[in-house]
Motif scaffolding. Sequence first.
Motif, PDB file in Angstrom:
ATOM      1  N   TYR A   1      -7.413  -0.506  15.254  1.00  0.00           N
ATOM      2  CA  TYR A   1      -8.398  -1.309  14.525  1.00  0.00           C
ATOM      3  C   TYR A   1      -7.715  -2.612  14.137  1.00  0.00           C
ATOM      4  CZ  TYR A   1     -11.090  -2.897  10.459  1.00  0.00           C
ATOM      5  OH  TYR A   1     -11.779  -3.649   9.553  1.00  0.00           O
ATOM      6  N   TRP A   2      -8.181  -3.743  14.694  1.00  0.00           N
ATOM      7  CA  TRP A   2      -7.643  -5.082  14.421  1.00  0.00           C
ATOM      8  C   TRP A   2      -8.569  -5.831  13.481  1.00  0.00           C
ATOM      9  CZ3 TRP A   2      -2.869  -6.062  15.801  1.00  0.00           C
ATOM     10  CH2 TRP A   2      -2.321  -5.447  16.935  1.00  0.00           C
TER      11      TRP A   2
ATOM     12  N   ILE B   1     -10.458   1.104   6.767  1.00  0.00           N
ATOM     13  CA  ILE B   1      -9.555   2.064   7.399  1.00  0.00           C
ATOM     14  C   ILE B   1      -9.898   3.499   7.009  1.00  0.00           C
ATOM     15  CG2 ILE B   1      -7.157   2.859   7.483  1.00  0.00           C
ATOM     16  CD1 ILE B   1      -6.367  -0.159   7.315  1.00  0.00           C
ATOM     17  N   ASP B   2     -10.111   3.744   5.733  1.00  0.00           N
ATOM     18  CA  ASP B   2     -10.458   5.101   5.295  1.00  0.00           C
ATOM     19  C   ASP B   2     -11.790   5.548   5.871  1.00  0.00           C
ATOM     20  OD1 ASP B   2      -8.126   5.505   3.889  1.00  0.00           O
ATOM     21  OD2 ASP B   2      -8.965   4.826   1.981  1.00  0.00           O
ATOM     22  N   MET B   3     -12.730   4.640   5.977  1.00  0.00           N
ATOM     23  CA  MET B   3     -14.034   4.969   6.550  1.00  0.00           C
ATOM     24  C   MET B   3     -13.883   5.345   8.030  1.00  0.00           C
ATOM     25  SD  MET B   3     -17.385   2.571   6.668  1.00  0.00           S
ATOM     26  CE  MET B   3     -18.799   3.248   5.881  1.00  0.00           C
ATOM     27  N   LEU B   4     -13.059   4.613   8.760  1.00  0.00           N
ATOM     28  CA  LEU B   4     -12.810   4.912  10.168  1.00  0.00           C
ATOM     29  C   LEU B   4     -12.226   6.326  10.301  1.00  0.00           C
ATOM     30  CD1 LEU B   4     -11.175   2.601  12.778  1.00  0.00           C
ATOM     31  CD2 LEU B   4     -10.417   4.942  12.526  1.00  0.00           C
ATOM     32  N   LYS B   5     -11.242   6.650   9.486  1.00  0.00           N
ATOM     33  CA  LYS B   5     -10.626   7.978   9.539  1.00  0.00           C
ATOM     34  C   LYS B   5     -11.646   9.066   9.230  1.00  0.00           C
ATOM     35  CE  LYS B   5      -7.122   6.999   6.766  1.00  0.00           C
ATOM     36  NZ  LYS B   5      -5.831   7.071   6.034  1.00  0.00           N
TER      37      LYS B   5
ATOM     38  N   THR C   1       0.434  -2.424  12.105  1.00  0.00           N
ATOM     39  CA  THR C   1       0.968  -3.348  13.098  1.00  0.00           C
ATOM     40  C   THR C   1       0.433  -4.744  12.798  1.00  0.00           C
ATOM     41  OG1 THR C   1       1.355  -3.657  15.467  1.00  0.00           O
ATOM     42  CG2 THR C   1      -0.857  -2.970  14.819  1.00  0.00           C
ATOM     43  N   TYR C   2       1.010  -5.747  13.431  1.00  0.00           N
ATOM     44  CA  TYR C   2       0.575  -7.129  13.236  1.00  0.00           C
ATOM     45  C   TYR C   2       0.825  -7.885  14.542  1.00  0.00           C
ATOM     46  CZ  TYR C   2       0.148 -11.841  11.358  1.00  0.00           C
ATOM     47  OH  TYR C   2      -0.253 -13.132  11.133  1.00  0.00           O
ATOM     48  N   ASP C   3      -0.153  -8.732  14.933  1.00  0.00           N
ATOM     49  CA  ASP C   3       0.017  -9.517  16.141  1.00  0.00           C
ATOM     50  C   ASP C   3      -0.908 -10.725  16.105  1.00  0.00           C
ATOM     51  OD1 ASP C   3       0.943 -10.217  18.699  1.00  0.00           O
ATOM     52  OD2 ASP C   3      -0.642  -9.077  19.684  1.00  0.00           O
ATOM     53  N   ASP C   4      -0.341 -11.893  16.267  1.00  0.00           N
ATOM     54  CA  ASP C   4      -1.084 -13.141  16.465  1.00  0.00           C
ATOM     55  C   ASP C   4      -2.187 -13.366  15.421  1.00  0.00           C
ATOM     56  OD1 ASP C   4      -1.457 -15.541  17.808  1.00  0.00           O
ATOM     57  OD2 ASP C   4      -2.969 -14.689  19.164  1.00  0.00           O
ATOM     58  N   GLY C   5      -1.845 -13.202  14.153  1.00  0.00           N
ATOM     59  CA  GLY C   5      -2.794 -13.465  13.075  1.00  0.00           C
ATOM     60  C   GLY C   5      -3.715 -12.298  12.742  1.00  0.00           C
ATOM     61  N   TYR C   6      -3.568 -11.163  13.417  1.00  0.00           N
ATOM     62  CA  TYR C   6      -4.396  -9.980  13.161  1.00  0.00           C
ATOM     63  C   TYR C   6      -3.528  -8.854  12.604  1.00  0.00           C
ATOM     64  CZ  TYR C   6      -8.605 -11.650  15.512  1.00  0.00           C
ATOM     65  OH  TYR C   6      -9.732 -12.346  15.849  1.00  0.00           O
ATOM     66  N   TYR C   7      -4.035  -8.210  11.582  1.00  0.00           N
ATOM     67  CA  TYR C   7      -3.442  -6.987  11.079  1.00  0.00           C
ATOM     68  C   TYR C   7      -4.068  -5.838  11.859  1.00  0.00           C
ATOM     69  CZ  TYR C   7      -2.043  -9.979   7.268  1.00  0.00           C
ATOM     70  OH  TYR C   7      -1.490 -11.004   6.532  1.00  0.00           O
ATOM     71  N   GLY C   8      -3.339  -4.768  12.004  1.00  0.00           N
ATOM     72  CA  GLY C   8      -3.883  -3.636  12.744  1.00  0.00           C
ATOM     73  C   GLY C   8      -3.443  -2.318  12.171  1.00  0.00           C
ATOM     74  N   ARG C   9      -4.243  -1.320  12.399  1.00  0.00           N
ATOM     75  CA  ARG C   9      -3.882   0.064  12.078  1.00  0.00           C
ATOM     76  C   ARG C   9      -4.017   0.835  13.384  1.00  0.00           C
ATOM     77  NH1 ARG C   9      -3.320   3.300   7.265  1.00  0.00           N
ATOM     78  NH2 ARG C   9      -3.019   1.264   6.330  1.00  0.00           N
ATOM     79  N   THR C  10      -2.909   1.406  13.804  1.00  0.00           N
ATOM     80  CA  THR C  10      -2.851   2.162  15.047  1.00  0.00           C
ATOM     81  C   THR C  10      -2.962   3.647  14.737  1.00  0.00           C
ATOM     82  OG1 THR C  10      -1.440   0.496  16.060  1.00  0.00           O
ATOM     83  CG2 THR C  10      -1.409   2.682  17.055  1.00  0.00           C
ATOM     84  N   PHE C  11      -3.824   4.331  15.481  1.00  0.00           N
ATOM     85  CA  PHE C  11      -4.051   5.761  15.293  1.00  0.00           C
ATOM     86  C   PHE C  11      -3.831   6.506  16.596  1.00  0.00           C
ATOM     87  CE2 PHE C  11      -6.896   3.648  12.310  1.00  0.00           C
ATOM     88  CZ  PHE C  11      -6.700   4.350  11.133  1.00  0.00           C
TER      89      PHE C  11
ATOM     90  N   GLU D   1     -19.885   3.910  15.507  1.00  0.00           N
ATOM     91  CA  GLU D   1     -20.948   2.906  15.517  1.00  0.00           C
ATOM     92  C   GLU D   1     -21.427   2.490  14.126  1.00  0.00           C
ATOM     93  OE1 GLU D   1     -24.216   4.298  17.864  1.00  0.00           O
ATOM     94  OE2 GLU D   1     -24.545   6.050  16.618  1.00  0.00           O
ATOM     95  N   THR D   2     -21.363   3.367  13.140  1.00  0.00           N
ATOM     96  CA  THR D   2     -21.842   2.991  11.803  1.00  0.00           C
ATOM     97  C   THR D   2     -20.916   1.999  11.102  1.00  0.00           C
ATOM     98  OG1 THR D   2     -20.818   4.921  10.777  1.00  0.00           O
ATOM     99  CG2 THR D   2     -23.114   5.146  11.472  1.00  0.00           C
ATOM    100  N   LEU D   3     -19.710   1.779  11.634  1.00  0.00           N
ATOM    101  CA  LEU D   3     -18.819   0.762  11.073  1.00  0.00           C
ATOM    102  C   LEU D   3     -19.317  -0.656  11.364  1.00  0.00           C
ATOM    103  CD1 LEU D   3     -15.258   2.147  11.918  1.00  0.00           C
ATOM    104  CD2 LEU D   3     -16.286   1.928   9.655  1.00  0.00           C
ATOM    105  N   ASN D   4     -20.178  -0.791  12.367  1.00  0.00           N
ATOM    106  CA  ASN D   4     -20.669  -2.102  12.811  1.00  0.00           C
ATOM    107  C   ASN D   4     -19.518  -3.037  13.193  1.00  0.00           C
ATOM    108  OD1 ASN D   4     -23.468  -1.542  12.556  1.00  0.00           O
ATOM    109  ND2 ASN D   4     -23.244  -1.776  10.344  1.00  0.00           N
TER     110      ASN D   4
END
Length: 109
Positions: free
Chosen positions: A58-59, A69-73, A89-99, A11-14
């Motif tokens: 995270y998209w 990303i580091d804050m999420l981890k 990962t990447y899809d439809d104009g969004y970058y993503g990090r899969t965990f 939640e603190t990531l807003n």
Amino acid sequence: MINSKIIQALETLNIPVYWMNYDGDDSEYIIFQTNNQNDIRFTDDTADAEQSDIGLIYWFNTPDGASKIDMLKELMKQNNFIKISEHDTYDDGYYGRTFNFRYVKDFEI
């Protein structure tokens, strides 16, 4: 229980956090699901704990997104989630990090 623990941890990531699906238009968001949930550490046929494996993506579509990303981890680690793996990962104009994370909850005796 595990869903609310994930949402609370981040939640603190807003950043909007959703279970399984998202159909909005935010520039960043997180989707998660439970991949596996089992009782573990048995004593006399009674489980002493429960293990949950979590998939989380995270998209983002802004340059600033990667900086979170580091804050999420770190937030997941502070909330006792164990990181098993991660990749881009990447899809439809969004970058993503899969965990993939693991969480072990001890049962109260």
